[in-house]
Design a protein around this motif. Structure first.
Motif, PDB file in Angstrom:
ATOM      1  N   GLY A  39      28.652  20.062  56.929  1.00  0.00           N
ATOM      2  CA  GLY A  39      29.336  19.832  55.619  1.00  0.00           C
ATOM      3  C   GLY A  39      30.356  21.332  55.374  1.00  0.00           C
ATOM      4  N   LYS A  40      31.406  21.291  55.094  1.00  0.00           N
ATOM      5  CA  LYS A  40      32.412  22.219  54.849  1.00  0.00           C
ATOM      6  C   LYS A  40      31.697  23.557  54.156  1.00  0.00           C
ATOM      7  N   GLY A  41      31.069  23.048  52.893  1.00  0.00           N
ATOM      8  CA  GLY A  41      30.565  24.080  52.082  1.00  0.00           C
ATOM      9  C   GLY A  41      29.302  24.897  52.743  1.00  0.00           C
ATOM     10  N   ALA A  42      28.403  24.030  53.332  1.00  0.00           N
ATOM     11  CA  ALA A  42      27.385  24.740  54.181  1.00  0.00           C
ATOM     12  C   ALA A  42      27.925  25.300  55.147  1.00  0.00           C
ATOM     13  N   ASN A  43      28.895  25.271  56.136  1.00  0.00           N
ATOM     14  CA  ASN A  43      29.312  25.799  57.308  1.00  0.00           C
ATOM     15  C   ASN A  43      30.051  27.161  56.492  1.00  0.00           C
ATOM     16  N   ILE A  44      30.668  27.077  55.560  1.00  0.00           N
ATOM     17  CA  ILE A  44      30.997  28.448  55.074  1.00  0.00           C
ATOM     18  C   ILE A  44      29.960  29.297  54.596  1.00  0.00           C
ATOM     19  N   ALA A  45      28.982  28.802  53.885  1.00  0.00           N
ATOM     20  CA  ALA A  45      27.767  29.537  53.454  1.00  0.00           C
ATOM     21  C   ALA A  45      26.978  30.193  54.705  1.00  0.00           C
ATOM     22  N   VAL A  46      27.077  29.412  55.762  1.00  0.00           N
ATOM     23  CA  VAL A  46      26.234  29.787  56.964  1.00  0.00           C
ATOM     24  C   VAL A  46      26.864  31.225  57.447  1.00  0.00           C
ATOM     25  N   LEU A  48      29.030  33.280  56.060  1.00  0.00           N
ATOM     26  CA  LEU A  48      28.694  34.081  55.183  1.00  0.00           C
ATOM     27  C   LEU A  48      27.371  34.777  55.199  1.00  0.00           C
ATOM     28  N   ALA A  49      26.521  34.150  55.558  1.00  0.00           N
ATOM     29  CA  ALA A  49      25.276  34.749  55.538  1.00  0.00           C
ATOM     30  C   ALA A  49      24.785  35.475  56.863  1.00  0.00           C
ATOM     31  N   GLN A  50      25.600  34.901  57.878  1.00  0.00           N
ATOM     32  CA  GLN A  50      25.581  35.295  59.412  1.00  0.00           C
ATOM     33  C   GLN A  50      26.529  36.648  59.371  1.00  0.00           C
ATOM     34  N   LEU A  51      27.388  36.940  58.382  1.00  0.00           N
ATOM     35  CA  LEU A  51      28.087  38.197  58.362  1.00  0.00           C
ATOM     36  C   LEU A  51      27.597  39.315  57.617  1.00  0.00           C
ATOM     37  N   GLY A  52      26.342  38.940  56.802  1.00  0.00           N
ATOM     38  CA  GLY A  52      25.487  39.770  55.992  1.00  0.00           C
ATOM     39  C   GLY A  52      25.756  39.676  54.453  1.00  0.00           C
ATOM     40  N   ALA A  53      26.545  38.626  53.928  1.00  0.00           N
ATOM     41  CA  ALA A  53      26.852  38.500  52.630  1.00  0.00           C
ATOM     42  C   ALA A  53      25.499  37.785  52.050  1.00  0.00           C
ATOM     43  N   PRO A  54      25.214  38.214  50.818  1.00  0.00           N
ATOM     44  CA  PRO A  54      24.157  37.530  49.658  1.00  0.00           C
ATOM     45  C   PRO A  54      25.118  36.168  49.460  1.00  0.00           C
ATOM     46  N   VAL A  55      24.472  35.073  49.749  1.00  0.00           N
ATOM     47  CA  VAL A  55      25.248  33.795  49.480  1.00  0.00           C
ATOM     48  C   VAL A  55      24.466  32.736  48.912  1.00  0.00           C
ATOM     49  N   ALA A  56      25.187  32.194  47.818  1.00  0.00           N
ATOM     50  CA  ALA A  56      24.301  30.890  47.344  1.00  0.00           C
ATOM     51  C   ALA A  56      25.275  29.942  47.532  1.00  0.00           C
ATOM     52  N   LEU A  57      24.631  28.591  47.622  1.00  0.00           N
ATOM     53  CA  LEU A  57      25.136  27.336  47.928  1.00  0.00           C
ATOM     54  C   LEU A  57      25.134  26.406  47.037  1.00  0.00           C
ATOM     55  N   ALA A  74      19.018  25.544  55.527  1.00  0.00           N
ATOM     56  CA  ALA A  74      20.103  26.552  54.570  1.00  0.00           C
ATOM     57  C   ALA A  74      19.028  27.837  54.177  1.00  0.00           C
ATOM     58  N   ALA A  75      17.937  27.457  53.495  1.00  0.00           N
ATOM     59  CA  ALA A  75      17.207  28.689  53.374  1.00  0.00           C
ATOM     60  C   ALA A  75      16.946  29.469  54.399  1.00  0.00           C
ATOM     61  N   ALA A  76      16.457  28.956  55.664  1.00  0.00           N
ATOM     62  CA  ALA A  76      15.909  29.775  56.824  1.00  0.00           C
ATOM     63  C   ALA A  76      17.183  30.623  57.347  1.00  0.00           C
ATOM     64  N   ASP A  77      18.506  29.965  57.200  1.00  0.00           N
ATOM     65  CA  ASP A  77      19.610  30.620  57.225  1.00  0.00           C
ATOM     66  C   ASP A  77      20.030  31.893  56.369  1.00  0.00           C
ATOM     67  N   GLY A  78      19.181  32.152  55.314  1.00  0.00           N
ATOM     68  CA  GLY A  78      19.322  33.214  54.442  1.00  0.00           C
ATOM     69  C   GLY A  78      20.205  32.666  53.379  1.00  0.00           C
TER      70      GLY A  78
END
Length: 287
Positions: A39-46, A48-57, A74-78
């Motif tokens: 899903g587009k929202g989850a992909n964007i959040a993942v 951002l998390a990979q880049l090091g941003a604190p992110v909420a979905l 998603a939680a495991a992805d940070g």
């Protein structure tokens, strides 16, 4: 880095690779199968998390086992998942990415897995440094989120309604070719066309407009400049998620204080990285 909130879709993403799509009554073996949080929202959040941003979905799943697994992934992805709604008596959305001689998408995203205004955690949105609003959600919900935001508002896509109201609240707008034509009311065939169309959208409120233009590349326009980045030499395996990684990297770079041109280049690089592999899940790094 300050928090970023992503408001958008999350779903079970099933990727199937076949040699050919069978006709009526036919069958074909699946050469490769992958299942992931999508899903587009989850992909964007993942991303951002990979880049090091604190992110909420913020999004919606059903009250089924699939929804529970996606939240856990998603939680495991940070990603902070307190804003993910589990809708009673609802099945979690499904996206099938069929890869053969091109890409075909099958989506089961019923109305129940779209956000409603009372689903929005307005205090979390108001406290974020940036809010990404993915415009597959109902326009009224997207506008409520944009109004609640106090930080940078990034719109992804083109709404069915309320376009002027949303653009007036936006700081950054990103759209693919079709969406860019819808937002601007113009036909886009060249980079010059895209720049003119982006200027028309810029006049409605945003500070930065980014359009992906078929056979041209990515066009960025802001008050004091413009930039056209041609398509790179990346071998495209699957276009799924390319725009999502673009939005993630652009938002990340702008939020940490990069200039527009640097942020633009990082966004294009992130998109190229994602379309080089199967599925929409990004594999980004801070580098």
């Amino acid at each position: 880095m300050d928090d970023i909130v992503v408001i958008g879709q999350l779903a079970r993403d099933l990727v199937l690779v076949v040699d050919e799509v069978p006709g009526p009554g036919g069958t074909t073996p699946v050469r490769e199968r992958r299942e992931m949080l999508g899903g587009k929202g989850a992909n964007i959040a993942v991303g951002l998390a990979q880049l090091g941003a604190p992110v909420a979905l913020v999004g919606v799943v059903g009250d089924d086992d699939t929804g529970e697994r996606l939240i856990a992934r998603a939680a495991a992805d940070g990603i902070a998942t307190e804003g993910v709604v589990r809708r009673p008596d609802t099945g979690t959305g499904l996206i099938v990415d069929l890869v053969a001689d091109g890409w075909r998408y099958l989506e089961h995203l019923p109305e129940a897995v779209l956000l409603r205004e009372d689903d929005l955690p307005l205090d979390v949105i108001a406290g974020a440094a940036a809010v990404v609003v993915q415009l597959q959600q109902p326009p009224e919900v997207a506008l409520a989120a944009a109004r609640a935001a106090r930080g940078r508002v990034v719109l992804d896509g083109a709404p069915e309604r309320l376009a002027d109201e949303l653009l007036a609240r936006a700081d950054v707008v990103r759209a693919d070719h079709r969406e860019a034509e819808l937002l601007s009311g113009r036909t886009i065939g060249t980079a010059d066309d895209a720049v003119e169309a982006a200027r028309a959208v810029l006049a409605k409120g945003p500070d930065l407009v980014a359009f992906a233009v078929d056979d041209v590349g990515n066009v960025f326009v802001w008050d004091s400049g413009e930039l056209v980045l041609p398509l790179g030499d990346v071998e495209v395996v699957d276009t799924t998620g390319g725009g999502d990684s673009f939005v993630a990297a652009l938002t990340f770079a702008l939020t940490r204080g990069d200039g527009v041109e640097e942020a633009a280049r990082r966004a294009v690089e992130a998109s190229g990285d994602t379309v080089a592999h199967l599925g929409g899940r990004p594999t980004l790094t801070a580098r």
